[in-house]
Design an enzyme around this catalytic site. Sequence first.
Site, short mmCIF file in Angstrom:
data_model
loop_
_atom_site.label_atom_id
_atom_site.label_comp_id
_atom_site.label_asym_id
_atom_site.label_seq_id
_atom_site.Cartn_x
_atom_site.Cartn_y
_atom_site.Cartn_z
N ARG A 1 -1.69 -6.39 -8.12
CA ARG A 1 -0.48 -7.16 -7.80
C ARG A 1 -0.27 -8.32 -8.77
O ARG A 1 0.83 -8.62 -9.17
CB ARG A 1 -0.56 -7.72 -6.38
CG ARG A 1 -0.42 -6.66 -5.32
CD ARG A 1 -0.96 -7.12 -4.03
NE ARG A 1 -2.37 -7.50 -4.19
CZ ARG A 1 -3.06 -8.16 -3.31
NH1 ARG A 1 -2.51 -8.54 -2.20
NH2 ARG A 1 -4.33 -8.44 -3.53
N HIS B 1 0.84 -1.20 0.00
CA HIS B 1 0.00 0.00 0.00
C HIS B 1 0.88 1.26 0.00
O HIS B 1 0.59 2.22 -0.71
CB HIS B 1 -0.91 0.02 1.24
CG HIS B 1 -1.94 -1.08 1.30
ND1 HIS B 1 -2.03 -1.95 2.34
CD2 HIS B 1 -2.91 -1.44 0.42
CE1 HIS B 1 -3.03 -2.80 2.13
NE2 HIS B 1 -3.58 -2.52 0.95
N SER C 1 -2.75 -8.11 3.38
CA SER C 1 -2.92 -7.82 4.81
C SER C 1 -3.15 -9.08 5.64
O SER C 1 -2.59 -9.24 6.72
CB SER C 1 -4.08 -6.85 5.00
OG SER C 1 -3.82 -5.66 4.30
N LYS D 1 -18.52 -6.15 7.63
CA LYS D 1 -17.27 -6.91 7.51
C LYS D 1 -16.54 -6.88 8.86
O LYS D 1 -16.47 -5.82 9.49
CB LYS D 1 -16.40 -6.25 6.42
CG LYS D 1 -15.69 -7.23 5.51
CD LYS D 1 -15.11 -6.51 4.31
CE LYS D 1 -13.80 -7.14 3.89
NZ LYS D 1 -13.17 -6.41 2.78
#
Length: 159
Positions: free
Chosen positions: A91, A18, A129, A42
């Site tokens: 990515r 990030h 993450s 979430k």
Amino acid sequence: MSRIAVYPGSFDPPTNGHCDIIKRSSKLFDCVIVTVAVNPAKKHFFSVDERVDMLQEIVSEYKNIEVDQFDGLLVEYAEKKGAVSIIRGLRALSDFEYEFELALMNRHLNSSVDTIFMMTDEHYSFIRSSLVREVARLGGDISDKVPRVVEKYLKERFF
Ligand code: COA
């Protein structure tokens, strides 16, 4: 006229991947707003306030980057902030399908805000993450995967 972009995400927690996108987008736009998506449906590991705090420390070296949080539709938030672009990092090919759908839906909702994809630095292409949290939980070395402030938060949480 200043060109504003928003860089949205969960950032749970922010990683060096990030940070790489933040650094590079700071050179492309007059102002970048790194914004934490608040989604009560979430379950997150770090609270919104913790994620905002970490990001604030990360961006403190940049004059043209702000940190914020938002709920509701991203395109509505972007428009309210006067942003012309949404930044997303890519990515690997596996990111593409999801990101493509997200970008198309956002364009469908508001065609005046364009999504810009930035290819991640290859050093960070395997970082995400949840993996960082897992490695930290098991006592592995994450010092080259996250900024120092995030390492501190993870150590405090796990040990
Ligand atoms: N480097 C390293 N990791 C990266 C990365 C990069 N450049 N880019 C993404 N990731 C990882 C994150 O670490 C995260 O990993 P995890 O799955 O292990 O947690 C994962 O990729 C995705 O995270 P993130 O980039 O934070 O995106 P997200 O999918 O959590 O967030 C929103 C998506 C917030 C942008 C989207 O849900 C949204 O816009 N929500 C608002 C509501 C809305 O408008 N909905 C309609 C949209 S169509």
